[in-house]
Design a protein around this motif. Structure first.
Motif, mmCIF file in Angstrom:
data_model
loop_
_atom_site.group_PDB
_atom_site.id
_atom_site.type_symbol
_atom_site.label_atom_id
_atom_site.label_comp_id
_atom_site.label_asym_id
_atom_site.label_seq_id
_atom_site.Cartn_x
_atom_site.Cartn_y
_atom_site.Cartn_z
ATOM 1 N N ASP A 158 -0.237 10.988 -7.497
ATOM 2 C CA ASP A 158 -1.029 10.876 -8.583
ATOM 3 C C ASP A 158 -0.682 11.734 -9.660
ATOM 4 O O ASP A 158 -0.488 11.401 -11.024
ATOM 5 C CB ASP A 158 -2.386 11.563 -8.341
ATOM 6 C CG ASP A 158 -3.101 10.771 -7.128
ATOM 7 O OD1 ASP A 158 -2.991 9.753 -7.372
ATOM 8 O OD2 ASP A 158 -3.967 11.266 -6.493
ATOM 9 N N PHE A 167 8.932 8.977 -1.701
ATOM 10 C CA PHE A 167 8.249 7.970 -2.273
ATOM 11 C C PHE A 167 9.097 6.618 -2.827
ATOM 12 O O PHE A 167 8.816 5.508 -2.636
ATOM 13 C CB PHE A 167 7.347 8.296 -3.491
ATOM 14 C CG PHE A 167 6.776 7.254 -4.420
ATOM 15 C CD1 PHE A 167 5.854 6.454 -4.032
ATOM 16 C CD2 PHE A 167 7.302 7.143 -5.600
ATOM 17 C CE1 PHE A 167 5.341 5.351 -4.789
ATOM 18 C CE2 PHE A 167 6.798 6.175 -6.587
ATOM 19 C CZ PHE A 167 5.740 5.165 -6.097
ATOM 20 N N ASN A 186 -7.567 -6.559 0.676
ATOM 21 C CA ASN A 186 -6.363 -6.409 -0.424
ATOM 22 C C ASN A 186 -5.575 -7.725 -0.505
ATOM 23 O O ASN A 186 -4.594 -7.623 -0.745
ATOM 24 C CB ASN A 186 -5.570 -5.276 -0.414
ATOM 25 C CG ASN A 186 -4.810 -5.470 1.124
ATOM 26 O OD1 ASN A 186 -4.965 -6.296 1.847
ATOM 27 N ND2 ASN A 186 -4.204 -4.501 1.535
ATOM 28 N N ASP A 210 0.690 -1.156 0.101
ATOM 29 C CA ASP A 210 -0.047 -0.259 0.013
ATOM 30 C C ASP A 210 0.914 1.173 -0.098
ATOM 31 O O ASP A 210 0.242 2.205 0.788
ATOM 32 C CB ASP A 210 -0.962 0.103 1.352
ATOM 33 C CG ASP A 210 -1.833 -1.124 1.051
ATOM 34 O OD1 ASP A 210 -2.157 -1.500 0.046
ATOM 35 O OD2 ASP A 210 -2.219 -1.878 2.077
ATOM 36 N N VAL A 211 1.981 1.276 -0.714
ATOM 37 C CA VAL A 211 2.617 2.501 -0.683
ATOM 38 C C VAL A 211 2.017 3.231 -2.095
ATOM 39 O O VAL A 211 2.201 2.817 -3.166
ATOM 40 C CB VAL A 211 4.116 2.294 -1.156
ATOM 41 C CG1 VAL A 211 4.958 3.380 -1.489
ATOM 42 C CG2 VAL A 211 4.869 1.511 -0.012
ATOM 43 N N HIS A 212 1.610 4.415 -1.991
ATOM 44 C CA HIS A 212 0.833 4.973 -2.882
ATOM 45 C C HIS A 212 1.823 6.219 -3.796
ATOM 46 O O HIS A 212 2.296 6.852 -3.102
ATOM 47 C CB HIS A 212 -0.344 5.926 -2.304
ATOM 48 C CG HIS A 212 -1.091 6.803 -3.249
ATOM 49 N ND1 HIS A 212 -2.080 6.335 -4.148
ATOM 50 C CD2 HIS A 212 -1.114 8.079 -3.517
ATOM 51 C CE1 HIS A 212 -2.575 6.951 -4.887
ATOM 52 N NE2 HIS A 212 -2.124 8.310 -4.465
ATOM 53 N N CYS A 213 1.777 5.689 -4.975
ATOM 54 C CA CYS A 213 2.448 6.699 -6.003
ATOM 55 C C CYS A 213 1.779 8.027 -6.101
ATOM 56 O O CYS A 213 0.626 7.998 -6.092
ATOM 57 C CB CYS A 213 2.634 5.884 -7.280
ATOM 58 S SG CYS A 213 3.594 6.955 -8.588
ATOM 59 N N ARG A 235 10.545 3.518 3.359
ATOM 60 C CA ARG A 235 9.690 2.890 3.845
ATOM 61 C C ARG A 235 9.670 2.816 5.544
ATOM 62 O O ARG A 235 10.663 2.945 6.251
ATOM 63 C CB ARG A 235 9.891 1.271 3.212
ATOM 64 C CG ARG A 235 9.765 1.180 1.909
ATOM 65 C CD ARG A 235 8.471 1.673 1.152
ATOM 66 N NE ARG A 235 8.647 1.719 -0.084
ATOM 67 C CZ ARG A 235 8.462 2.683 -1.208
ATOM 68 N NH1 ARG A 235 8.468 4.016 -0.551
ATOM 69 N NH2 ARG A 235 8.517 2.527 -2.312
#
Ligand SMILES: [Zn+2]
Length: 92
Positions: free
Chosen positions: A29, A42, A85, A24-27, A46
């Motif tokens: 938008d 990003f 998920n 669930d590491v969000h890039c 972590r």
């Protein structure tokens, strides 16, 4: 030895898997609009908790699918992932 529960194949020895890192590491938008520091965060930063951690694994020597598990980093005990998920598949 650590047993990892593949959602499709069942529990298997850890040597059949590849570790995919934190789940669930969000890039961002719009990657072009973030600062260099935010982009570096990003890419490279972590979480590293002492305790339960949600992470991605690939059953590389089996069905080759990606899935999410929760692992206690203190004991390597693998716990069921959230049902939302648990078996998200990457098709590449
Ligand atoms: Zn599998």
């Amino acid at each position: 030895m650590m047993l990892i529960p593949c959602p499709w194949c069942g529990p298997r020895n850890e040597i059949e898997f590849h570790y995919g890192g934190q789940a669930d590491v969000h890039c961002p938008d719009d990657p072009q609009s973030v600062s260099d520091a935010d982009w570096a965060t990003f890419l490279f930063f972590r979480d590293n908790p002492k305790g339960v951690f949600t992470e991605r694994w690939s059953h590389a020597s089996g069905c080759r699918r990606w899935f999410t598990v929760r692992r206690d980093t203190r004991t390597n005990r693998v716990l069921p992932a959230d049902s939302t998920n648990h078996a998200r598949t990457v098709t590449t």
